[in-house]
Write a protein that holds these residues in place. Sequence first.
Motif, PDB file in Angstrom:
ATOM      1  N   UNK A   1       1.451  -2.960   0.461  1.00 14.87           N
ATOM      2  CA  UNK A   1       0.483  -3.132   1.533  1.00 14.87           C
ATOM      3  C   UNK A   1      -0.740  -3.900   1.084  1.00 14.87           C
ATOM      4  N   UNK A   2      -1.627  -3.207   0.399  1.00 15.53           N
ATOM      5  CA  UNK A   2      -2.896  -3.856   0.042  1.00 15.53           C
ATOM      6  C   UNK A   2      -2.691  -5.075  -0.841  1.00 15.53           C
ATOM      7  N   UNK A   3      -1.720  -5.031  -1.753  1.00 19.57           N
ATOM      8  CA  UNK A   3      -1.534  -6.174  -2.643  1.00 19.57           C
ATOM      9  C   UNK A   3      -0.821  -7.326  -1.947  1.00 19.57           C
ATOM     10  N   UNK A   4       0.205  -7.016  -1.143  1.00 23.85           N
ATOM     11  CA  UNK A   4       1.019  -8.111  -0.611  1.00 23.85           C
ATOM     12  C   UNK A   4       1.013  -8.205   0.906  1.00 23.85           C
ATOM     13  N   UNK A   5       0.194  -7.383   1.554  1.00 26.23           N
ATOM     14  CA  UNK A   5       0.001  -7.527   2.988  1.00 26.23           C
ATOM     15  C   UNK A   5       1.207  -7.191   3.842  1.00 26.23           C
ATOM     16  N   UNK A   6       2.171  -6.421   3.299  1.00 25.02           N
ATOM     17  CA  UNK A   6       3.341  -6.054   4.105  1.00 25.02           C
ATOM     18  C   UNK A   6       3.098  -4.666   4.714  1.00 25.02           C
ATOM     19  N   UNK A   7       2.789  -4.649   5.995  1.00 25.02           N
ATOM     20  CA  UNK A   7       2.554  -3.392   6.702  1.00 25.02           C
ATOM     21  C   UNK A   7       3.513  -3.238   7.873  1.00 25.02           C
ATOM     22  N   UNK A   8       3.816  -4.342   8.525  1.00 27.26           N
ATOM     23  CA  UNK A   8       4.500  -4.283   9.818  1.00 27.26           C
ATOM     24  C   UNK A   8       6.020  -4.195   9.700  1.00 27.26           C
ATOM     25  N   UNK A   9       6.605  -4.926   8.737  1.00 24.72           N
ATOM     26  CA  UNK A   9       8.059  -5.005   8.671  1.00 24.72           C
ATOM     27  C   UNK A   9       8.723  -3.631   8.541  1.00 24.72           C
ATOM     28  N   UNK A  10       8.295  -2.806   7.582  1.00 29.83           N
ATOM     29  CA  UNK A  10       8.961  -1.501   7.474  1.00 29.83           C
ATOM     30  C   UNK A  10       8.822  -0.681   8.759  1.00 29.83           C
ATOM     31  N   UNK A  11       7.664  -0.770   9.380  1.00 24.56           N
ATOM     32  CA  UNK A  11       7.440   0.008  10.606  1.00 24.56           C
ATOM     33  C   UNK A  11       8.336  -0.513  11.737  1.00 24.56           C
ATOM     34  N   UNK A  12       8.440  -1.834  11.823  1.00 26.38           N
ATOM     35  CA  UNK A  12       9.254  -2.416  12.891  1.00 26.38           C
ATOM     36  C   UNK A  12      10.719  -1.991  12.738  1.00 26.38           C
TER      37      UNK A  12
ATOM     38  N   UNK B   1       5.625 -19.500 -13.426  1.00 28.03           N
ATOM     39  CA  UNK B   1       6.862 -19.044 -12.795  1.00 28.03           C
ATOM     40  C   UNK B   1       6.664 -18.948 -11.288  1.00 28.03           C
ATOM     41  N   UNK B   2       7.159 -19.944 -10.570  1.00 32.25           N
ATOM     42  CA  UNK B   2       6.979 -19.942  -9.108  1.00 32.25           C
ATOM     43  C   UNK B   2       8.295 -19.573  -8.438  1.00 32.25           C
ATOM     44  N   UNK B   3       8.391 -18.399  -7.900  1.00 30.27           N
ATOM     45  CA  UNK B   3       9.617 -17.956  -7.239  1.00 30.27           C
ATOM     46  C   UNK B   3       9.262 -17.409  -5.868  1.00 30.27           C
ATOM     47  N   UNK B   4      10.205 -17.572  -4.947  1.00 26.88           N
ATOM     48  CA  UNK B   4       9.989 -16.956  -3.645  1.00 26.88           C
ATOM     49  C   UNK B   4      10.523 -15.533  -3.741  1.00 26.88           C
ATOM     50  N   UNK B   5       9.646 -14.583  -3.639  1.00 29.26           N
ATOM     51  CA  UNK B   5      10.056 -13.187  -3.789  1.00 29.26           C
ATOM     52  C   UNK B   5       9.733 -12.440  -2.504  1.00 29.26           C
ATOM     53  N   UNK B   6      10.719 -11.733  -1.957  1.00 31.07           N
ATOM     54  CA  UNK B   6      10.444 -10.921  -0.772  1.00 31.07           C
ATOM     55  C   UNK B   6      10.822  -9.480  -1.052  1.00 31.07           C
ATOM     56  N   UNK B   7      10.166  -8.598  -0.346  1.00 31.22           N
ATOM     57  CA  UNK B   7      10.448  -7.180  -0.500  1.00 31.22           C
ATOM     58  C   UNK B   7      11.636  -6.821   0.382  1.00 31.22           C
ATOM     59  N   UNK B   8      12.351  -5.755   0.031  1.00 28.11           N
ATOM     60  CA  UNK B   8      13.543  -5.435   0.813  1.00 28.11           C
ATOM     61  C   UNK B   8      13.207  -5.071   2.256  1.00 28.11           C
ATOM     62  N   UNK B   9      11.980  -4.602   2.501  1.00 29.31           N
ATOM     63  CA  UNK B   9      11.613  -4.321   3.895  1.00 29.31           C
ATOM     64  C   UNK B   9      11.541  -5.631   4.695  1.00 29.31           C
ATOM     65  N   UNK B  10      10.990  -6.649   4.040  1.00 25.72           N
ATOM     66  CA  UNK B  10      10.908  -7.960   4.713  1.00 25.72           C
ATOM     67  C   UNK B  10      12.306  -8.550   4.883  1.00 25.72           C
ATOM     68  N   UNK B  11      13.132  -8.361   3.849  1.00 20.96           N
ATOM     69  CA  UNK B  11      14.454  -8.970   3.867  1.00 20.96           C
ATOM     70  C   UNK B  11      15.346  -8.332   4.939  1.00 20.96           C
ATOM     71  N   UNK B  12      15.280  -7.020   5.049  1.00 20.98           N
ATOM     72  CA  UNK B  12      16.095  -6.338   6.060  1.00 20.98           C
ATOM     73  C   UNK B  12      15.646  -6.768   7.466  1.00 20.98           C
ATOM     74  N   UNK B  13      14.338  -6.859   7.638  1.00 17.35           N
ATOM     75  CA  UNK B  13      13.810  -7.332   8.922  1.00 17.35           C
ATOM     76  C   UNK B  13      14.349  -8.725   9.240  1.00 17.35           C
ATOM     77  N   UNK B  14      14.394  -9.564   8.210  1.00 14.09           N
ATOM     78  CA  UNK B  14      14.906 -10.920   8.352  1.00 14.09           C
ATOM     79  C   UNK B  14      16.386 -10.910   8.738  1.00 14.09           C
TER      80      UNK B  14
END
Lengths: 703, 268
Positions: A588-599, A549-562
């Motif tokens: 964070x540790x699993x998916x490397x999203x640290x900056x978007x929510x902070x930004x 199952x290959x899907x492009x999945x983003x977290x809402x923090x990334x999406x809002x930043x986008x």
Amino acid sequence: MTWTLAQAASEATREVQWNTVPAMIWLMYLSAAAALAVCCYGFWRRLRIWRLGKPEIRWDQPWRRLKLVFRAALLQANLFRDRIAGFMHISMYFSFMLLLVGTMVVAIHHDLGIPIMRGYFYLYFQSLVLDLAGVWFCVGLIIALWRRYVIRVPRLEHGNPVDGLILAAFFVIVASGYPVEGIRLVVTGDIWALWSPFGYLTGLALASIWDEPTLLVIHRVMWVAHMLSWHVLLAAVPFTKLAHLVTSPLNIFFANLEARSIPDPVNFEDEQAVAVLGIRTPFEMTWKQLMDLDACTECGLCQSQCPAYAEGKPLSPKRVILDLRDHIRANADRYLAAGRARAAGQQDVFEQIMAEMPPLAPDVIKAETLWACTTCRACENICPVEIEHVPLILQLRQNLAMEQAQMPEGVAEAVQGLEVRQHPIRGATTGRTDWYRDLPVRVMAEVEDPEEIEILYWVGCAAAYDERLQRIARALVRVMNRAGVRFAVLGDEEQCTGDVARRTGNEFHYDMLARANIETLQRYKVKRIVAHCPHCLQTLGSDYRQLGGFFEVVHHTQFVQELIDSGRLQLPASLKEKITYHDPCYLGRYNGVFDEPRAVLDRLGVERVEMTRAGRRSFCCGAGGGHAFFEDHAGGKINRNRVEEAVATGAGTICTACPFCLQMMEDGLRSVGAAEQVAVKDFVELVDEALAAAEAQQEPAAL
Amino acid sequence: MGLHVAVLIKQVLDPEVPAARFQIDASGKRPAAGIAGEVLGPYERNALEVALQLKDAGAAEKVSVITADGQEAVESLRKALAVRADQAVLVDTSGHDDLDPAQTAEILARAVEKLGGVDLVVAGRQAGDWDHGQVGYLVAERLGWPCVSLVQRAELDGGVLRLTRQGPDGREVVEARPPLVVTVTNDERNVLRLPRVQDLMASRRQPITQWSPADLGLDAAALADLAGGEVLRLRIPERESQCEFISGDDPAEVAATLVRRLKELKLL
């Protein structure tokens, strides 16, 4: 004079094996050969154990792997995760390496007869650098002794008594090396003595006490001590933590470059594959998992970061690795005999031997130890030698849960919920779709042209069934509608991603749910998925790849930043709150999203304060690994520990980006009596609040 | 020789479906599934566990599971096989909807007889859907065996079953000799065990014994004659609630207003 000195310097060297008798030289070569043989035998035994494991390809992208080894082993880049210990290690490591090179120079010069130990190279490197290297080694040794025996750093506990002997052997090597050098310098009146300042000082000090005949005797004793202690240490390498000189670089080379911290999938269609579920014996481990056990340096960094350990629960990731290692080493002969029988096709002999061996879980690693893990990855994140604790723990859980049908009551109930209701939430008072009844939300099944849908919003069970958490989903819907996002949900067709099943070892149930969800998502030709739950993000985006199952999945923090970056959403900088952001492990540790929510928080104009443990070093809320669904009574509360840290920042709001973290933080605040003073909000709730407030201000103006 | 234990089970609509999502079908006589799945009834789970514990202890030699239902109930029978029941029997009553307790008990009693050699019948205290709580007793009457109700645990001691049951003021221990019927209520020690995944997978391939009422000597007319009651109409009670906030400047004023309102509503 200058000219003659320069000429002399270009001829500078020293006598090798000064003041020795042939017996000493014979002893040296014999003991060196013996030490080397023992060392090789020890590693050969290790290698044979690794070969018992299941196959796994870990040698793709060799250059990238070599680069990792270069950085970690030669540059010691991973060691600065703890500065003092890192300094200790690089001191001993680099000086040891220099001294080893020095020894080889002597061998090349003397034994091979290639006269390289001369001239400026002799003076600068072989004399000065090595003399200083010895001192540097002493500095490291003193820090090591200080940490282990004086301040007794907690993470070094459960150490092996042999560890002390290793340090003692190191001490003997250094303490005998300087007298050997010094006595030669003084007695022979070496004109280059000053190039070896510490050796020379040692020689002068000894000469001030004893006369020459005594010095010659001391020299011989020290020479033998120096040589023998080094050979003993060499022989001991594969049998002690020193094995990591070899196994750690190897382990780093074979590191997992992809799909971190998730177990390999199980093919439930294959009868052979399901004969044993998860890890019952070393034979179900991969060779790399077996190598992991031998790569451990016993540094305990994992333990120092483990939230379960911090709260006194019966889990230390280090102990898990070492207990398995010790068990396998103690029973190596039997496991190797079983391996030989299996290779020879004698299945009955294999089974006969294995019948006497206990299942690793719960006999070697206790069930409560395995259930204490929140799968937060703090251990793997800090491990300097790339040991993978989490998949190992999960596969041991698999054997407990699936083969032995042993799991905490809450987990059993959650899994039964998955089976009957496709969600793990007990006592849900609403259906999956009730939360959006009064909101403009489209359901995929009712969309005429799925092509026009740009985003599938994956709601997840937590926000669908829990009244508090529904507010996250409602806030995200409002934000997406403001930005004009063409999104839809799956509604009743959405099933739990299987995260809770997978992290509790119930791979069978995970497999069913995952396949059903993949089928649904593929049927709708879903292009892009937004999830506000990091557990859904991880499972949909990473775990499902293992099942095709290959899907492009983003977290809402990334999406809002986008949405902000593309100008579809304008955020007012109007939120004048003091906020601390809690990094969810699976984001964070699993998916490397640290900056978007902070930004995004910064754009909202908040005063953002960081907790001490933030980013990669964030401290788990305690909910992961199925812990949201069962009470773990041993020790203290992980969420309480985290909340105390958050409250100490003085923030009025804890912002997080995971529904489970949010629940844990709210519970934690109640338990410390701070629920009135500090609020917990999801990232998108804050975004929604700010947008709503801005609209409320604009409306009267528009009238 | 161990006992042959027959466990009577019923598959019901998931009782955990949210109350707001409970629906009644078009006939107005029975619930509609809606979003609810079907599960093995809660007390039947306890009954099955009591039987399995007898088997674990060596007291029972064989555990058979019987249900009278449509083909969909095969699902629950397989669940029982997955926790290592030995035999599963479906009396397929498709076409005989809305069986009442008397009809069900007759079918199940005949199935127990046809099975042969059964020493102990274990039933849940009541089914999780209609909660009639009659089938266990009616089966005992029909078989002519004694019945012990609300049992939580059972042990066999030298041919005598020692049954711990929930009494009004605590626990009672009853000793009885098979053949016997017991109805089981829940207890922390009879929570149904979890299946091993290997057994779960194996249960999909195990055979299910299929009988029809006719195989038990019951034709449609005979079955209809047995009916003891009929559901005329099923309704979801309508509850209306209103919420009124009493405000005031201080607690004393709020209290005074509250008392006045309660008096107005004639609640005080």
